[in-house]
Design an enzyme around this catalytic site. Structure first.
Site, PDB file in Angstrom:
ATOM      1  N   GLU A  48       0.826  -1.209   0.000  1.00 34.44           N
ATOM      2  CA  GLU A  48       0.000   0.000   0.000  1.00 34.44           C
ATOM      3  C   GLU A  48       0.864   1.263   0.000  1.00 34.44           C
ATOM      4  OE1 GLU A  48      -3.085   0.375  -0.554  1.00 34.44           O
ATOM      5  OE2 GLU A  48      -3.649  -1.726  -0.520  1.00 34.44           O
ATOM      6  N   TYR A 131      -6.229   6.712   4.154  1.00 31.16           N
ATOM      7  CA  TYR A 131      -6.435   5.658   3.152  1.00 31.16           C
ATOM      8  C   TYR A 131      -5.629   4.400   3.499  1.00 31.16           C
ATOM      9  CZ  TYR A 131      -5.593   2.671  -0.766  1.00 31.16           C
ATOM     10  OH  TYR A 131      -5.467   1.545  -1.530  1.00 31.16           O
ATOM     11  N   ASP A 149      -9.684   4.897  -2.667  1.00 25.83           N
ATOM     12  CA  ASP A 149      -8.603   5.355  -3.536  1.00 25.83           C
ATOM     13  C   ASP A 149      -9.210   5.878  -4.831  1.00 25.83           C
ATOM     14  OD1 ASP A 149      -9.357   3.110  -4.974  1.00 25.83           O
ATOM     15  OD2 ASP A 149      -7.319   2.317  -5.169  1.00 25.83           O
ATOM     16  N   CYS A 201     -13.852  -0.577 -14.933  1.00 26.66           N
ATOM     17  CA  CYS A 201     -14.351   0.800 -14.803  1.00 26.66           C
ATOM     18  C   CYS A 201     -13.168   1.762 -14.864  1.00 26.66           C
ATOM     19  CB  CYS A 201     -15.122   0.950 -13.490  1.00 26.66           C
ATOM     20  SG  CYS A 201     -16.124   2.449 -13.385  1.00 26.66           S
ATOM     21  N   CYS A 208     -18.103  -1.252 -20.083  1.00 25.56           N
ATOM     22  CA  CYS A 208     -19.364  -1.368 -19.344  1.00 25.56           C
ATOM     23  C   CYS A 208     -20.127  -2.645 -19.674  1.00 25.56           C
ATOM     24  CB  CYS A 208     -20.245  -0.156 -19.618  1.00 25.56           C
ATOM     25  SG  CYS A 208     -19.490   1.417 -19.136  1.00 25.56           S
ATOM     26  N   CYS A 211     -19.275  -5.305 -17.190  1.00 30.91           N
ATOM     27  CA  CYS A 211     -19.195  -4.893 -15.792  1.00 30.91           C
ATOM     28  C   CYS A 211     -20.275  -5.581 -14.967  1.00 30.91           C
ATOM     29  CB  CYS A 211     -19.357  -3.375 -15.688  1.00 30.91           C
ATOM     30  SG  CYS A 211     -19.294  -2.774 -13.975  1.00 30.91           S
ATOM     31  N   CYS A 217     -25.877   0.781 -12.563  1.00 25.01           N
ATOM     32  CA  CYS A 217     -25.007   1.947 -12.761  1.00 25.01           C
ATOM     33  C   CYS A 217     -25.787   3.110 -13.368  1.00 25.01           C
ATOM     34  CB  CYS A 217     -23.837   1.574 -13.668  1.00 25.01           C
ATOM     35  SG  CYS A 217     -22.674   2.942 -13.910  1.00 25.01           S
TER      36      CYS A 217
END
Length: 363
Positions: A48, A131, A149, A201, A208, A211, A217
């Site tokens: 991270e 975060y 994020d 995405c 899409c 997805c 969405c």
């Protein structure tokens, strides 16, 4: 279109993640997690920190080198600063490397070598912000913390068709993300949303049609997904200039400096030089017959563009200042330099390479 209030976003996304999770060296796969393998907090934390403002592709090899050389937090905490900074060279944002060492030593000295497992305790460690703390708590300890994020922001902005620009929209995006964070498998869910943003995405040309969240969405229904998330325009970056001085010996030894521990490129090896300002004056580190090389180095930092002019001179034995470091040819690795200094080295080295007149090669 099915509304997010009636569509099982969390369950659907976890099912998708179970089938399509990315294979990453710091990650425990969904199948291994279900079989009882727990994530290693050290590896989660290290990844991270490395991933902050850096891509997975750029981080992978660094992570593998770090964990091969320092396989646990005790080994990293005991590592010499200069070795860690050298391994970090090229990843950028060098304050992260300094904080990496501070954090490792704090965990060893104050927590017995074990990362605390709550958000509040993680936030008290050096270099760990909201975060990173949420990501470690969720992924390493399966705490139901909300990880936000850039990928998650983009998924939330499109899922709910939120047009308020970043960064002003962050609180609303976090609220939406928090409402979807489950009590069960929050770590897998956090990684699922990030994977969705990274692979489907995406910022440009989202796919899409495949997805798992295409039905609820709202941006897809409104055909606004390619415009989201909106961002407040950034001010143009200023350009600064500077001078770099590369001194060398006939035997290939080269003169470097260790930059101060704080500030830009703090703690890194580099070539001595001037300040970086709009009209930087020449500032040779000692008297010598300095020659300005043709060409220049250009590099972009977070807040400004930089143009460097490169000077070179041959070093005599009595000219070496005490505050600089003479590195022998066999000990010098350009890869230990930060990227901007490596560019300066490459320009200097290129200036010393000429094609032989007989065309047989380079000297």
């Amino acid at each position: 279109m099915r509304d997010t209030a009636t569509f099982d976003v969390t369950g659907t996304l976890l099912e998708w993640y179970d089938r399509h999770a990315r294979d990453l060296p710091w990650r425990v796969s969904p199948a291994d997690w279900a079989a009882g393998e727990m994530p290693n907090p050290y590896r989660v934390w290290l990844s991270e920190v490395m991933l902050q403002q850096t891509t997975v592709a750029a981080v992978r090899e660094y992570f593998l080198r770090f964990t091969s050389r320092w396989p646990d937090i005790q080994a990293l905490a005991a590592a010499p600063d200069d070795q860690v900074m050298a391994e970090w060279a090229g990843l950028g944002y060098y304050a992260r490397a300094r904080n990496l060492l501070k954090c490792a030593r704090t965990v060893v000295d104050q927590h017995g070598g074990r990362f605390p497992d709550t958000l509040d305790a993680l936030l008290k460690l050096p270099g760990i912000g909201p975060y990173t703390a949420a990501a470690i708590a969720a992924i390493a300890f399966d705490r139901p913390e909300t990880v936000l994020d850039g990928n998650v922001e983009r998924v939330m902005a499109r899922l709910y068709d939120i047009h308020e620009p970043l960064p002003k929209s962050k609180p609303l995006l976090k609220k939406k993300a928090a409402a979807l964070t489950p009590a069960k498998r929050p770590g897998d869910y956090a990684q699922a949303v990030m994977d969705l943003g990274a692979t489907i995405c995406t910022p440009k040309s989202p796919t899409c049609g495949i997805c798992p969240l295409r039905e609820p969405c709202r941006a897809r229904a409104a055909q606004t997904q390619q415009y989201l998330p909106r961002k407040t325009p950034k001010a143009p970056k200023p350009t600064r200039i500077g001078h770099v001085y590369i001194a060398h010996c006939d035997d290939g030894a080269i003169l470097l400096e260790r930059r101060p521990g704080s500030g830009l490129l703090g703690g890194m090896l580099g070539f001595p030089g001037s300040e970086w300002t709009e009209n930087a004056a020449e500032a040779p580190p000692f008297h010598a017959e300095w020659t300005l090389l043709p060409g220049e180095v250009r590099h972009t930092f977070t807040h400004f563009h930089l143009t460097l002019r490169i000077w070179t001179a041959k070093l005599s034995n009595d000219a070496q200042p005490d505050n600089l470091i003479l590195i022998e040819k066999h000990d010098f690795r350009p890869s230990d330099l930060p990227t901007v200094m490596r560019k300066a080295h490459d320009l200097w080295r290129g200036s010393r390479t000429t094609v032989k007149h007989d065309g047989t090669g380079l000297t």
